[in-house]
Design a protein around this motif. Structure first.
Motif, short mmCIF file in Angstrom:
data_model
loop_
_atom_site.label_atom_id
_atom_site.label_comp_id
_atom_site.label_asym_id
_atom_site.label_seq_id
_atom_site.Cartn_x
_atom_site.Cartn_y
_atom_site.Cartn_z
N GLY A 53 142.45 -84.32 0.96
CA GLY A 53 141.52 -83.26 1.31
C GLY A 53 140.15 -83.77 1.70
O GLY A 53 139.33 -83.02 2.22
N GLY A 54 139.88 -85.06 1.47
CA GLY A 54 138.59 -85.65 1.83
C GLY A 54 138.51 -85.89 3.33
O GLY A 54 139.51 -86.10 4.01
N LYS A 55 137.30 -85.90 3.84
CA LYS A 55 137.09 -86.08 5.28
C LYS A 55 136.70 -87.52 5.60
O LYS A 55 136.06 -88.21 4.81
N TRP A 56 137.10 -87.92 6.81
CA TRP A 56 136.66 -89.19 7.39
C TRP A 56 136.08 -88.84 8.76
O TRP A 56 136.80 -88.41 9.66
N GLN A 76 147.03 -88.10 1.86
CA GLN A 76 147.66 -88.83 0.77
C GLN A 76 146.92 -90.14 0.55
O GLN A 76 146.59 -90.84 1.51
N VAL A 77 146.66 -90.48 -0.71
CA VAL A 77 146.02 -91.74 -1.05
C VAL A 77 146.69 -92.29 -2.30
O VAL A 77 146.65 -91.68 -3.37
N PRO A 79 146.33 -95.84 -4.00
CA PRO A 79 145.61 -97.11 -3.88
C PRO A 79 146.54 -98.32 -3.80
O PRO A 79 147.53 -98.43 -4.54
N GLN A 80 146.22 -99.20 -2.85
CA GLN A 80 146.94 -100.45 -2.58
C GLN A 80 148.38 -100.23 -2.13
O GLN A 80 149.17 -101.18 -2.11
N ARG A 81 148.73 -98.99 -1.72
CA ARG A 81 150.09 -98.72 -1.24
C ARG A 81 150.10 -97.92 0.06
O ARG A 81 150.77 -98.30 1.01
N LEU A 82 149.37 -96.78 0.08
CA LEU A 82 149.45 -95.88 1.22
C LEU A 82 148.20 -95.02 1.34
O LEU A 82 147.71 -94.50 0.34
N VAL A 83 147.72 -94.89 2.58
CA VAL A 83 146.68 -93.92 2.91
C VAL A 83 147.17 -93.18 4.15
O VAL A 83 147.60 -93.81 5.13
N ALA A 84 147.13 -91.84 4.09
CA ALA A 84 147.59 -91.03 5.22
C ALA A 84 146.53 -89.99 5.55
O ALA A 84 145.81 -89.53 4.67
#
Length: 149
Positions: A53-56, A76-77, A79-84
């Motif tokens: 839900g955070g913005k970039w 999706q976050v 840590p150290q595996r996946l960021v979507a």
């Protein structure tokens, strides 16, 4: 969105660094801005809230001219595996960045870009596939140059 291989661009690279270092180069905006994007681009990161839900929001500055506004929302976050995330600016696609620890201080980073249609994917593939490789080159250089904060 139904996902098929014909709607995806997948790029990956083995980076000579442990997974925690590679992940930090994505998760820390001060490090991310040093390598994100094709060769010659620089970045101004306006917002980077790395959570679902955070913005970039960032501006990519082209090497010769042009500023390219980008916005996305993280979906999706792990840590150290996946960021979507889902892009909110053109071109529209979903993005998954995977981090896989290989041992011996090596990490496989992968980019999966998922487009809404086969046509949109094919239109973008010839451009984004080589640019993803430039992005990986920049990441490896940034890590080698020791940009740890």
């Amino acid at each position: 969105m139904q996902q098929t291989a014909n709607q995806e661009v997948l790029s990956s690279r083995v980076i000579e660094a442990p997974v925690n270092v590679v992940y930090d180069f994505f998760a820390k905006p001060a490090l991310l801005k040093t390598w994100w994007g094709p060769e010659g681009f620089t970045n101004t990161i306006h917002e980077f809230d790395l959570k679902p839900g955070g913005k970039w929001i960032l501006t990519m500055h082209g090497p010769e001219k042009g500023n390219y506004e980008n916005s996305a929302v993280f979906t999706q976050v792990v840590p150290q595996r996946l960021v979507a995330w889902t892009r909110l600016s053109q071109p529209l696609f979903d993005m998954e960045v995977g981090f896989e620890e290989l041992g011996n201080d090596q990490t496989r980073i992968s980019f999966k870009m998922i487009f809404a249609s086969v046509e949109e994917c094919e239109k973008m593939r010839k451009f984004v596939a080589p640019k993803n490789e430039e992005n990986f080159d920049r990441l490896q250089r940034a890590i080698q140059e020791g940009g740890q904060l």
